[in-house]
Design a protein around this motif. Structure first.
Motif, PDB file in Angstrom:
ATOM      1  N   GLY A  81      12.605  96.679  85.220  1.00 28.73           N
ATOM      2  CA  GLY A  81      12.369  97.711  86.225  1.00 28.73           C
ATOM      3  C   GLY A  81      12.194  99.076  85.570  1.00 28.73           C
ATOM      4  N   ALA A  82      13.076  99.394  84.627  1.00 30.14           N
ATOM      5  CA  ALA A  82      13.023 100.690  83.952  1.00 30.14           C
ATOM      6  C   ALA A  82      11.731 100.823  83.146  1.00 30.14           C
ATOM      7  N   THR A  83      11.321  99.726  82.507  1.00 30.12           N
ATOM      8  CA  THR A  83      10.099  99.765  81.703  1.00 30.12           C
ATOM      9  C   THR A  83       8.879 100.002  82.584  1.00 30.12           C
ATOM     10  N   VAL A  84       8.880  99.356  83.757  1.00 32.65           N
ATOM     11  CA  VAL A  84       7.777  99.572  84.706  1.00 32.65           C
ATOM     12  C   VAL A  84       7.739 101.042  85.114  1.00 32.65           C
ATOM     13  N   LEU A  85       8.909 101.604  85.340  1.00 33.62           N
ATOM     14  CA  LEU A  85       8.988 103.019  85.742  1.00 33.62           C
ATOM     15  C   LEU A  85       8.385 103.922  84.660  1.00 33.62           C
ATOM     16  N   VAL A  86       8.700 103.638  83.405  1.00 37.66           N
ATOM     17  CA  VAL A  86       8.144 104.416  82.292  1.00 37.66           C
ATOM     18  C   VAL A  86       6.622 104.300  82.311  1.00 37.66           C
ATOM     19  N   SER A  87       6.148 103.080  82.533  1.00 43.53           N
ATOM     20  CA  SER A  87       4.705 102.832  82.571  1.00 43.53           C
ATOM     21  C   SER A  87       4.049 103.629  83.700  1.00 43.53           C
ATOM     22  N   VAL A  88       4.729 103.678  84.841  1.00 43.83           N
ATOM     23  CA  VAL A  88       4.196 104.401  86.000  1.00 43.83           C
ATOM     24  C   VAL A  88       4.080 105.888  85.684  1.00 43.83           C
ATOM     25  N   VAL A 141       3.825  98.796  79.189  1.00 42.59           N
ATOM     26  CA  VAL A 141       3.806 100.269  79.195  1.00 42.59           C
ATOM     27  C   VAL A 141       2.425 100.834  78.844  1.00 42.59           C
ATOM     28  N   ALA A 142       1.838 100.349  77.745  1.00 43.90           N
ATOM     29  CA  ALA A 142       0.635 101.002  77.234  1.00 43.90           C
ATOM     30  C   ALA A 142      -0.651 100.473  77.871  1.00 43.90           C
ATOM     31  N   TYR A 156      -7.937 103.995  90.549  1.00 43.03           N
ATOM     32  CA  TYR A 156      -7.380 103.127  89.503  1.00 43.03           C
ATOM     33  C   TYR A 156      -5.989 103.539  89.035  1.00 43.03           C
ATOM     34  N   VAL A 157      -5.512 104.718  89.441  1.00 39.99           N
ATOM     35  CA  VAL A 157      -4.127 105.058  89.063  1.00 39.99           C
ATOM     36  C   VAL A 157      -3.144 104.101  89.741  1.00 39.99           C
ATOM     37  N   PRO A 158      -3.235 103.887  91.058  1.00 39.73           N
ATOM     38  CA  PRO A 158      -2.326 102.893  91.659  1.00 39.73           C
ATOM     39  C   PRO A 158      -2.540 101.488  91.089  1.00 39.73           C
ATOM     40  N   VAL A 159      -3.789 101.190  90.708  1.00 41.35           N
ATOM     41  CA  VAL A 159      -4.051  99.874  90.108  1.00 41.35           C
ATOM     42  C   VAL A 159      -3.264  99.730  88.811  1.00 41.35           C
ATOM     43  N   ALA A 160      -3.258 100.799  87.997  1.00 35.85           N
ATOM     44  CA  ALA A 160      -2.515 100.771  86.731  1.00 35.85           C
ATOM     45  C   ALA A 160      -1.020 100.570  86.995  1.00 35.85           C
ATOM     46  N   VAL A 161      -0.534 101.246  88.031  1.00 37.72           N
ATOM     47  CA  VAL A 161       0.880 101.121  88.400  1.00 37.72           C
ATOM     48  C   VAL A 161       1.207  99.671  88.751  1.00 37.72           C
ATOM     49  N   LEU A 162       0.336  99.061  89.562  1.00 39.55           N
ATOM     50  CA  LEU A 162       0.566  97.683  89.984  1.00 39.55           C
ATOM     51  C   LEU A 162       0.413  96.712  88.821  1.00 39.55           C
ATOM     52  N   LEU A 163      -0.552  97.014  87.961  1.00 36.91           N
ATOM     53  CA  LEU A 163      -0.803  96.131  86.818  1.00 36.91           C
ATOM     54  C   LEU A 163       0.450  96.023  85.944  1.00 36.91           C
ATOM     55  N   SER A 164       1.100  97.147  85.740  1.00 36.01           N
ATOM     56  CA  SER A 164       2.315  97.147  84.934  1.00 36.01           C
ATOM     57  C   SER A 164       3.390  96.260  85.578  1.00 36.01           C
TER      58      SER A 164
END
Lengths: 312, 257
Positions: free
Chosen positions: B121-128, B37-38, B69-77
């Motif tokens: 999946g839910a945690t990734v969504l929160v991260s996104v 998430v963080a 880098y926003v999509p990169v952060a999404v993918l990284l999560s």
């Protein structure tokens, strides 16, 4: 009506037959023990009863149901405590009990169960922080929380201290008294002798004997052992000629005779005839230990425990 | 002889109880939560604090580095959740006999697996959501202009990431092996997600190759949707195909004990 029926059960792993034509039935409301040396196929047998493994041959029925084909139904009436199986490291005792209660439509109340098993002070402790004995007691609670008709306990008192072991035995007797059938896997003779109504001794994947603990002991070559220190040396041939004798051993001055009640009576008259007194005379019943050693074959060369008997 | 008094299978709410318990346990893993998430948003923040990265660049078609880098952060999560956290949890559950114990209850171990996938999946969504919010609020990165396309790409990405994790777990007998495979997969996964060089700025040939990977394709799909276009079906299709393929592999090879 038997609640567990195992008929000709056979299980092979990689060409090695671990369970070889095991058959037994467990009656409703009894404590049935499965006893045997390590690697005898005990755990594999009960895993087939639990539906964790499907037999290569033979049939297993629990309340008339096939534990593999009717797995969902069988899990509702069978509680299991497995060997070497853990819980999530960070789950607390309370959470585990609540979780497993939620699996069953009509669970037992876990609070009295936790109290009976001495887990009340540990309800908020995480699984990883429990001692071996506490973990074991939690597993027993989880096996019972579904209010099962049959409970399978595999090596249940392993890792418990003697007091906890005795407490657990009392609990198992209470469980049986409430009408639950118990299938108990153990290698503790004392446990089997104390708890079981009937015992199947399994050796090398086969049932070597099936009887009550008393029946098994009675079957051993020497159901009674008498030992004494004679005031004068006795003729060994005369001792060996006593009725039912199957072993005569000497340790220093001390003589050990294995035999039956008949042997003891005959020995006493023999001693009287020769005017020999028997110092420190001890007559003991054979234990399930002795029966077990008679019934099972040692994995390696004969151990000291069996050589005594073989001298006869 | 069937016992007619045998109760009907499965207590209602049993799977919900598993999900609730697993959610509670997941919240007790601060390290996993931090990395999923963080960490991606933290990386985004650090990059955003570099002044040149906030300047529009002609090489990037008028975009700023931070925009990429926003999509990169999404993918990284997704990569962290799928490759680092999920396989360890699942393999640990198997190795420690937790799945096996569950097999003796009316709840199948499948419920535990499903709960874990849903939670990751839910945690990734929160991260996104966090990454999008940080991008928008701190650095003025526009929110995805094609939200539906973005959401579709996101769902496929998460699906592929979790399927990759399940595959790693299926192929690993022990947690140690899962960690090793996870680490080996982690770096190429991060590379194809564009952590070092955003996929959109890669040289042509390299980009074409990276686009064939699950995270490379996902990166392109997310990028298009963020820019307001409907993502290319080839990119969505490739991500979906990877997800499907990995799911099949995981199902085929996963062992319950």
């Amino acid at each position: 009506m038997p609640v567990i029926e195992v008929n000709g059960l056979t299980k092979t792993y990689g060409g090695r037959t671990v369970v070889d034509g095991v058959s037994f039935t467990v009656e409703e409301g009894e404590i049935f023990g499965i006893l045997g040396p390590n690697g005898a196929g005990k755990t594999t047998t009960v895993e087939c009863v639990e539906g964790l493994r499907s037999p290569d041959a033979g049939t297993v029925r629990v309340a008339g149901l096939d534990p593999v084909a009717d797995h969902d139904r069988v899990t509702l009436l069978l509680g299991a405590q497995l060997q070497e199986s853990e819980l999530q490291a960070k789950i607390t005792v309370r959470e585990a009990l609540e979780l497993y209660s939620a699996f069953h439509p009509r669970p037992a109340d876990w609070r009295p169960l936790a109290e009976r098993l001495g887990l009340v002070e540990r309800l908020d402790t995480r699984f990883a922080k429990l001692s071996g004995g506490q973990k074991q007691r939690l597993f027993i609670a989880l096996a019972l929380v579904g209010d099962p008709r049959v409970v399978v306990l595999d090596e249940l008192t392993t890792g418990l201290d003697p007091r906890a072991r005795r407490d657990t035995w009392r609990l198992i007797e209470d469980v049986r008294d409430s009408g639950v059938t118990v299938l108990l896997v153990t290698h503790f003779m004392e446990e089997a002798q104390r708890l079981c109504d009937r015992v199947a001794v399994i050796d090398k994947g086969r049932v070597a004997a099936l009887d009550t603990p008393a029946g098994l002991i009675g079957r051993t070559a020497a159901s009674t052992i008498v030992s004494f220190t004679p005031s004068r040396p006795l003729d060994e041939h005369e001792l060996a000629a006593l009725p039912d004798v199957n072993s005569v051993t000497r340790k220093g001055d001390r003589v050990h005779l294995g035999g039956s009640d008949e042997t003891v009576n005959a020995l006493l008259s023999l001693l009287a005839r020769h005017r020999v007194t028997a110092g420190q005379l001890r007559v003991t019943d054979a234990t399930l230990d002795d029966a077990f050693l008679d019934l099972t074959t040692p994995a390696t060369a004969p151990t000291t425990a069996t050589t005594d008997r073989e001298e006869a | 002889m069937a016992d007619t008094t045998a109760p009907a299978p499965a207590a209602p709410g049993a799977s919900a109880a598993v999900l609730r318990t697993e959610a509670r346990l997941f919240l007790r893993e601060p390290a996993a939560l931090f990395w999923i998430v963080a960490f991606p948003s933290l990386l985004l923040t650090v990059l955003g604090l570099v002044p040149p990265f906030r300047e529009p660049s002609e090489d990037l078609g008028g975009l700023r580095v931070i925009d990429l880098y926003v999509p990169v952060a999404v993918l990284l999560s997704t990569v962290v959740a799928g490759v680092q956290v999920l396989p360890n949890t699942l393999t640990g559950y198997r190795e420690r006999g937790i799945l096996r114990r569950l097999s003796t209850t009316p709840v199948r171990p499948r419920a535990l697996l499903t709960a874990q996938l849903a939670l990751h999946g839910a945690t990734v969504l929160v991260s996104v959501v966090l990454a999008l919010a940080v991008g928008r609020l701190a650095f003025g990165v526009a929110l995805p202009e094609q939200p539906l396309g973005y959401l579709l790409a996101l769902v496929l990405t998460a699906f592929a990431g979790l399927a990759l994790g399940a595959t790693v777990s299926a192929l690993s007998r022990t947690v140690k092996i899962a960690q090793t495979i996870g680490t080996i997969v982690f770096f190429p996964a991060m590379f194809t997600a564009g952590v070092w060089v955003p996929v959109q700025t890669m040289p042509d040939l390299l980009r074409r190759i990276v686009e064939l990977s699950p995270f490379g394709a996902a990166s392109q799909a997310l990028d298009r949707a963020a820019a307001g276009e409907w993502p290319a079906w080839t990119h969505l299709g490739l991500t979906g195909l990877w997800a499907l393929l990995l799911t099949c592999v995981a199902i085929r090879w996963f062992r319950w004990e």
